[in-house]
Enzyme design. Structure first.
Site, mmCIF file in Angstrom:
data_model
loop_
_atom_site.group_PDB
_atom_site.id
_atom_site.type_symbol
_atom_site.label_atom_id
_atom_site.label_comp_id
_atom_site.label_asym_id
_atom_site.label_seq_id
_atom_site.Cartn_x
_atom_site.Cartn_y
_atom_site.Cartn_z
ATOM 1 N N GLY B 36 -6.942 0.189 -1.992
ATOM 2 C CA GLY B 36 -6.255 -0.501 -0.906
ATOM 3 C C GLY B 36 -6.650 0.205 0.377
ATOM 4 O O GLY B 36 -7.688 -0.062 0.962
ATOM 5 N N SER B 37 -5.816 1.155 0.776
ATOM 6 C CA SER B 37 -6.142 1.938 1.964
ATOM 7 C C SER B 37 -6.997 3.147 1.627
ATOM 8 O O SER B 37 -7.486 3.845 2.514
ATOM 9 C CB SER B 37 -4.861 2.391 2.658
ATOM 10 O OG SER B 37 -4.088 1.268 3.020
ATOM 11 N N CYS B 38 -7.172 3.439 0.336
ATOM 12 C CA CYS B 38 -8.067 4.520 -0.077
ATOM 13 C C CYS B 38 -9.498 4.135 0.279
ATOM 14 O O CYS B 38 -9.805 2.966 0.492
ATOM 15 C CB CYS B 38 -7.981 4.750 -1.582
ATOM 16 S SG CYS B 38 -6.516 5.647 -2.106
ATOM 17 N N LEU B 39 -10.370 5.142 0.311
ATOM 18 C CA LEU B 39 -11.743 4.895 0.718
ATOM 19 C C LEU B 39 -12.725 5.373 -0.356
ATOM 20 O O LEU B 39 -12.621 6.504 -0.832
ATOM 21 C CB LEU B 39 -12.028 5.641 2.035
ATOM 22 C CG LEU B 39 -13.378 5.337 2.701
ATOM 23 C CD1 LEU B 39 -13.439 3.900 3.195
ATOM 24 C CD2 LEU B 39 -13.634 6.304 3.851
ATOM 25 N N GLY B 103 -10.417 1.273 2.724
ATOM 26 C CA GLY B 103 -9.728 1.525 3.993
ATOM 27 C C GLY B 103 -9.053 0.308 4.589
ATOM 28 O O GLY B 103 -9.041 0.112 5.798
#
Lengths: 422, 171
Positions: B36-39, B103
């Site tokens: 999700g917001s992880c990269l 991200g």
């Protein structure tokens, strides 16, 4: 007895380390790849542990008594068929000459040979866990000779153990799962520490004032009230009879939270909440359940692909009311008010919906208490997972402010698994 | 999720869980689910075929206490750890290229400020620039999840998005 996040974090590391060693040894012994499932520290009432255990399947276990740095029992529990499959693999590895008749379909009973092989496997697993804990604690743990247990209920596994919590006692349970890759062999591991032994350990590992252990009863009451409210509001709004299937309080590393969520597209609503405590709340449905809910809430035929405007607003509305119910349940126990944001609609891979929340919390904490609830309906698709993840320092403060007397004043209104939906 | 006893060249892709990183020199694929917001940060040396994938959760490891124990958790320390391990296996620092994906900013919560996903993307870009590693391609931002699969041997990063028609992009 008091506990704090640092002490629980060390416990968690112990559990991970132990599970890693046990998985490595299983790989070595069977020559197969093994995979570590989620490791959790659960705070569970005795009643729930028994309920959890009694899923109707035959199980076999290998149990050892621990003395030294940790006192209590370490138990490796296999599904009966898993155990037989492991034994089969192990004995066929031993060489073609071995006289093995351990075909899963044929064997109804464990004979002397398969029982001793299963005990051996279980003992090696237990030793893996225990060596891992001893490494983390830098202390010696002594292990009794292993004992083979079998049965369908928790009775033969925990019944004769003095340390096993009574129905209303809240126990700290270490749970890990290990699976072999490509086959369906998996097992669960339980550690039931003795209360005094755990108290000594907590005292040693604690770095802050911490929380009185008895106040954890408040956690449990929060979890119960929140779950009940969710089931109640879901029933009112959708007309689908729902009940609380599982509710559990876990202490896990943040990274482990998305791993628990189904690796498929889920539908739901996310909220941030603000008060004492603040944090995040997510309701996630599988796609079939979500369609069922939209059909129940939107009376007319909707000709929309996916969830469209009508579907989205139905899910958001349901989420909103469930969130209010859940957080009111908490606020009542804690004698406070908790506000929540407007809903954010989710239709995405489960883990992707959870990771923003753990990233935000991850700025200040490594672990989280997760209030994990599953609400289901009889005979219809309604599978709702609820994740409530409070900010850790807020939660600690909220609990410390909680008067233990007050917990007594908000008694349990329903028995576990028998939520009144009327 | 850690797999014990994985043989090199095993057909199953190696899963790179949150805060983990993995380096490989073969045709193994490295996979991260549900970003999700992880990269996802993929580095590779096209000449030697050595590369790695990190699944970073937070932007800044230099200010965190545990970044030496968990370098994969932070975008900056993950990039340095990947580079170091790749060079140890024979990659040439000056040939290494990067691709990133993820991200997203899934939710507009007040507590999230400017967006947790954007912070990760910005931190990764800053660190790559500092180290002189060219960013060859990216699929970042938006408000949807992604699953990525990286083959170090070819440098191909396949990104499956979960928005709209579940598009697949090859970077």
């Amino acid at each position: 007895m008091k506990l704090d996040v640092n002490a629980l974090g060390t416990f968690y590391r112990m559990a991970r380390e132990g599970a890693g060693l046990a998985a490595g040894r299983l790989t070595h012994m069977l020559g197969v790849e093994t995979q570590l499932g989620v490791t959790k520290l659960n705070f569970m009432r005795g009643e729930e542990i028994r309920h959890d255990f009694e899923d109707g399947s035959e199980k076999v276990g290998v149990r050892v008594k621990l003395t030294g740095a940790i006192e209590g029992y370490s138990i490796v529990v296999f599904e009966r068929e898993s155990a037989l499959r492991v034994v089969e693999t192990l004995l066929s590895e031993a060489g073609p000459d071995a006289d093995v008749d351990a075909d899963v379909d044929d064997v109804g009973e464990f004979d002397e040979m398969t029982e001793s092989a299963a005990t051996e496997v279980g003992h090696i697993m237990n030793s893996g866990f225990i060596d891992g804990w001893a490494d983390v604690l830098e202390a010696v743990i002594d292990v009794s000779t292993p004992e083979f247990v079998e049965g369908q209920t928790s009775e033969p596994f925990f019944g004769d153990i003095d340390e096993a919590p009574s129905d209303d006692d809240l126990a700290l349970l270490f749970q890990s799962r290990i699976e072999t890759v490509g086959t369906e062999v998996g097992f669960n591991h339980y550690l039931l520490p003795k209360r005094e032994s755990m108290s000594r350990l907590l005292e040693r590992l604690r770095t802050s004032d911490g929380i009185e252990y008895d106040k954890l009863e408040g956690f449990d009451r929060m979890a119960e009230r929140g779950a009940e409210e969710v089931a109640k509001t879901a029933t009112t709004l959708t007309g689908i009879d729902t009940s609380v299937e599982i509710r559990r309080l876990n202490f896990v590393s943040l990274e482990a939270i998305p791993e628990q969520v189904a690796n498929e597209k889920l539908v739901g609503a996310a909220f941030e909440f603000d008060g004492m405590p603040s944090g995040y709340l997510l309701f996630l449905f599988d796609e079939d359940s979500a369609h069922e809910i939209v059909d129940a809430m939107v009376p007319m035929e909707v000709d929309e692909d996916g969830f469209g405007e009508m579907g989205t607003s139905a899910i958001k509305e349901l989420g909103n009311i469930m969130a209010s119910g859940f957080l009111d349940g908490w606020a009542n126990v804690l004698d406070t008010t908790i506000d929540h944001s407007t809903p954010e609609f989710i239709h995405d891979i489960g883990a992707a919906a959870v990771d923003p929340v753990i990233i935000q919390l991850g700025e200040n904490q490594d672990f989280a208490f997760v209030f994990d609830t599953i609400v289901v309906a009889d005979g219809r698709e309604f599978d709702c997972q609820v994740y409530a993840i409070p900010d850790e320092s807020d939660l600690e403060r909220a609990l410390n402010n909680l008067e233990v007397d007050r917990i007594e004043e908000t008694p349990t209104t329903a028995e576990f698994q028998e939520v009144d939906n009327a | 999720m850690k797999t014990y006893g994985t043989e090199p060249g095993a057909p199953t892709p190696v899963q790179v869980g949150i805060s983990e990183l993995a380096v490989s020199d073969g045709d193994d694929t490295l996979k991260s689910y549900g970003l999700g917001s992880c990269l996802a940060i993929a580095l590779y040396d096209p000449k030697t075929g050595i590369g790695g994938l990190a699944h970073a959760m937070l932007p800044d490891g230099d200010t965190a206490e545990n970044s030496d124990r968990k370098p994969g958790k932070y975008a900056d320390t993950a990039i340095r750890a990947l580079l170091r391990r790749m060079v140890e296996q024979g990659a040439h620092y000056t040939d290494v290229e990067a691709k990133i994906a993820g991200g997203s900013d899934m939710f507009e919560f007040e507590s999230f400020g400017e967006g947790v996903g954007q912070r990760n993307v910005a931190a990764a870009k800053a660190e790559l620039e500092k180290l002189g590693v060219p960013l060859e391609a990216e699929d970042t931002g938006g408000d949807h999840g992604r699953t990525v699969e990286f083959t170090p041997g070819t440098g191909t990063l396949i990104v499956k998005s979960s928005n709209g028609d579940n598009g697949v992009t090859e970077l």
